[in-house]
Design an enzyme around this catalytic site. Structure first.
Site, PDB file in Angstrom:
ATOM      1  N   LEU A  38      27.119  54.677  -7.957  1.00 48.34           N
ATOM      2  CA  LEU A  38      27.449  55.276  -9.237  1.00 48.34           C
ATOM      3  C   LEU A  38      27.346  54.265 -10.366  1.00 48.34           C
ATOM      4  O   LEU A  38      26.817  54.557 -11.438  1.00 48.34           O
ATOM      5  CB  LEU A  38      28.866  55.855  -9.189  1.00 48.34           C
ATOM      6  N   SER A  39      27.827  53.062 -10.149  1.00 50.22           N
ATOM      7  CA  SER A  39      27.778  52.040 -11.195  1.00 50.22           C
ATOM      8  C   SER A  39      26.355  51.656 -11.514  1.00 50.22           C
ATOM      9  O   SER A  39      26.046  51.201 -12.602  1.00 50.22           O
ATOM     10  CB  SER A  39      28.567  50.795 -10.758  1.00 50.22           C
ATOM     11  N   GLY A  40      25.461  51.872 -10.576  1.00 49.91           N
ATOM     12  CA  GLY A  40      24.060  51.514 -10.784  1.00 49.91           C
ATOM     13  C   GLY A  40      23.311  52.463 -11.672  1.00 49.91           C
ATOM     14  O   GLY A  40      22.278  52.110 -12.212  1.00 49.91           O
ATOM     15  N   SER A  42      25.144  55.013 -13.820  1.00 48.51           N
ATOM     16  CA  SER A  42      25.975  55.710 -14.791  1.00 48.51           C
ATOM     17  C   SER A  42      25.553  55.449 -16.224  1.00 48.51           C
ATOM     18  O   SER A  42      25.534  56.348 -17.052  1.00 48.51           O
ATOM     19  CB  SER A  42      27.446  55.322 -14.603  1.00 48.51           C
ATOM     20  N   TYR A  44      22.614  54.693 -17.224  1.00 46.16           N
ATOM     21  CA  TYR A  44      21.252  55.166 -17.463  1.00 46.16           C
ATOM     22  C   TYR A  44      21.205  56.672 -17.703  1.00 46.16           C
ATOM     23  O   TYR A  44      20.616  57.146 -18.649  1.00 46.16           O
ATOM     24  CB  TYR A  44      20.348  54.811 -16.277  1.00 46.16           C
ATOM     25  N   LYS A  86      12.587  61.200  -3.789  1.00 44.65           N
ATOM     26  CA  LYS A  86      12.109  60.119  -2.932  1.00 44.65           C
ATOM     27  C   LYS A  86      13.159  59.802  -1.879  1.00 44.65           C
ATOM     28  O   LYS A  86      14.318  59.547  -2.201  1.00 44.65           O
ATOM     29  CB  LYS A  86      11.796  58.857  -3.740  1.00 44.65           C
ATOM     30  N   ASP A 182       3.837  45.992 -10.321  1.00 48.58           N
ATOM     31  CA  ASP A 182       3.070  46.827  -9.397  1.00 48.58           C
ATOM     32  C   ASP A 182       2.276  47.845 -10.209  1.00 48.58           C
ATOM     33  O   ASP A 182       2.305  49.048  -9.933  1.00 48.58           O
ATOM     34  CB  ASP A 182       3.982  47.525  -8.392  1.00 48.58           C
TER      35      ASP A 182
END
Length: 342
Positions: A38-40, A42, A44, A86, A182
Site C-alpha cells: 500500500l505504501s508503494g 498510495s 501515485y 500483469k 528498457d
C-alpha cells in the site's frame, strides 16, 4: 479539523471492510506485506486500491489463455472498465517505488494491485487497445496479410513524439530523475487514439550519474530507426552476418551523393513513398545523432522533443506518393538539423 478527522475515520472504516472481505474469503494476508504494498502506490494512485484476488480471477476467467495479451499479461473487465493485469511472483517493491513518483499521459497508468498467499502479485494497469508498437512494426504472418495493418508516416512521427515526451518527463521532470533502461518497441503501447505510452518499469531506476540518461537516448534513437525502416534493431542475414540497424544507416548515408536514393530504398516499403522526403532525412539525422558512440555527444530528451515537435508540425496527416524516378538526388532538400536547447 473536524472535516479532516471525518476523512481519516472514513478511510479507516474502508480498510476495515477490506480486511473483513479478505477474511471471509480465507485470505487474511500478512499485515506487514499489505502495508508495504500500500505504501508503494498510495501516493501515485491517490488512494490505496487493493483488488480482491477473486475479482482478478473472475475478470480473467481464472487466467484463461483466451484473455492473455502478452507474457503474463491478461485483458480483464472490472467495474465496466477494460484493464490489463500483469501476473508476477517477483518482488514489486522497486517497481512500485518508481510508479509512485511518475504520472504522465505517455506513461501507462497503474490502477491498483492484488496478491495472494502463494506469493503471486497482480498489477492492474490501464489498457492500451492497440497493443504494442512491436505488433504494428513487426506483425506476424497472419496480421501482415492485412494491407491496412501498418502505421502511416504521420502516426509514426506522433508516436515517436509521444514516447519522447514520456522519457523527457522521466529524465527532467520528476523529483529525482529516472531512467527507463528498457526502451524498445515491445514496451511502447498504443491506445485507441494511437497515443503512445511507456510500459514495463521493471528496470527503471533513479539517475546516479550523467551517463545513465544517455543509455535511454541511444535506445530511443534505435527505436526511431525501427519506425523509419520497419526493420528490427538487430537482424541476422542468411549467411550468419549480424546487422545492427544503427550501423546499417551509417552505411546508407556514407556517400553523400547517393544518400537520398539509398535512404529511399532503406525506408519501410509499407509506406510506399507516402512520406515527406525531407522529413525522412531529418528523422534519419536525428536518429544518427542519438546513436553516436560517444554517449556525451548524444542529445538530451529535451532536444529530441524539440526536433520531433518541428517534424510533427510539418508532417501532413495524409500523403501522396512521390515518384522516385523524377526525384533528382542533387535537388535541394530542407532538413531539420538537430538543435541544442539553451
Amino acid at each position: 479539523m473536524t472535516r479532516y478527522l471525518r476523512q481519516v475515520s472514513n478511510k479507516g472504516s474502508v480498510l476495515k471492510k477490506r480486511k473483513k472481505s479478505f477474511k471471509v474469503r480465507n485470505y487474511d494476508p500478512d499485515q506487514a506485506t499489505q502495508e508495504k504494498l500500500l505504501s508503494g502506490i498510495s501516493q501515485y494512485v491517490g488512494k490505496a486500491i487493493m483488488y480482491d484476488k477473486e475479482m482478478i480471477m473472475e475478470a480473467t476467467n481464472d487466467l484463461d489463455e483466451l484473455c492473455k495479451i502478452g507474457d503474463s499479461m491478461y485483458k480483464a473487465t472490472m467495474y465496466g472498465k477494460v484493464l490489463a493485469i500483469k501476473r508476477t511472483n517477483k518482488d514489486v517493491k522497486e517497481k512500485l517505488s518508481i510508479l509512485q513518483k511518475v504520472n504522465h499521459v505517455n506513461l501507462v497508468n497503474l490502477m491498483g494491485i492484488s496478491y495472494d498467499a502463494d506469493g503471486d502479485r497482480f498489477l492492474v494497469y490501464e489498457n492500451a487497445e492497440n497493443g504494442s508498437l512491436e505488433n504494428w512494426l513487426f506483425p506476424d504472418s497472419e496480421a501482415s496479410s492485412d494491407s491496412l495493418a501498418f502505421l502511416s508516416w504521420s502516426q509514426r512521427i506522433h508516436i515517436a513524439l509521444d514516447f519522447a515526451n514520456g522519457l523527457h518527463y522521466m529524465h527532467d521532470h520528476t523529483q529525482q530523475s529516472i531512467v527507463h533502461w528498457d526502451v524498445r518497441e515491445r514496451n511502447i503501447l498504443v491506445d485507441s487514439n494511437f497515443k503512445a505510452k511507456f510500459a514495463n518499469f521493471s528496470t527503471a531506476r533513479p539517475v546516479t550519474n550523467s551517463s545513465m540518461p544517455k543509455v535511454d537516448v541511444f535506445a530511443f534513437g534505435v527505436l526511431l530507426l525501427e519506425l523509419l525502416s520497419g526493420k528490427r534493431a538487430m537482424e541476422t542475414k542468411e549467411n550468419g552476418e549480424v546487422v545492427m540497424l544503427y550501423k546499417d544507416l551509417r552505411e546508407v548515408l556514407k556517400v553523400e551523393e547517393k544518400s537520398v536514393e539509398r535512404l529511399q530504398k532503406w525506408i519501410d516499403p509499407k509506406l510506399e513513398n507516402c512520406y515527406p522526403l525531407d522529413g525522412a532525412l531529418s528523422l534519419a539525422a536525428l536518429a544518427t545523432t542519438c546513436t553516436q558512440e560517444n554517449a556525451q555527444a548524444r542529445p538530451s530528451l529535451a532536444e529530441v522533443v524539440l526536433n520531433l515537435s518541428v517534424l510533427a508540425q510539418s508532417s501532413p496527416k495524409t500523403m501522396h506518393k512521390f515518384s522516385t524516378s523524377k526525384f533528382k538526388t542533387d535537388s535541394i532538400v530542407e532538413v531539420v538539423i538537430p538543435v541544442e536547447t539553451r
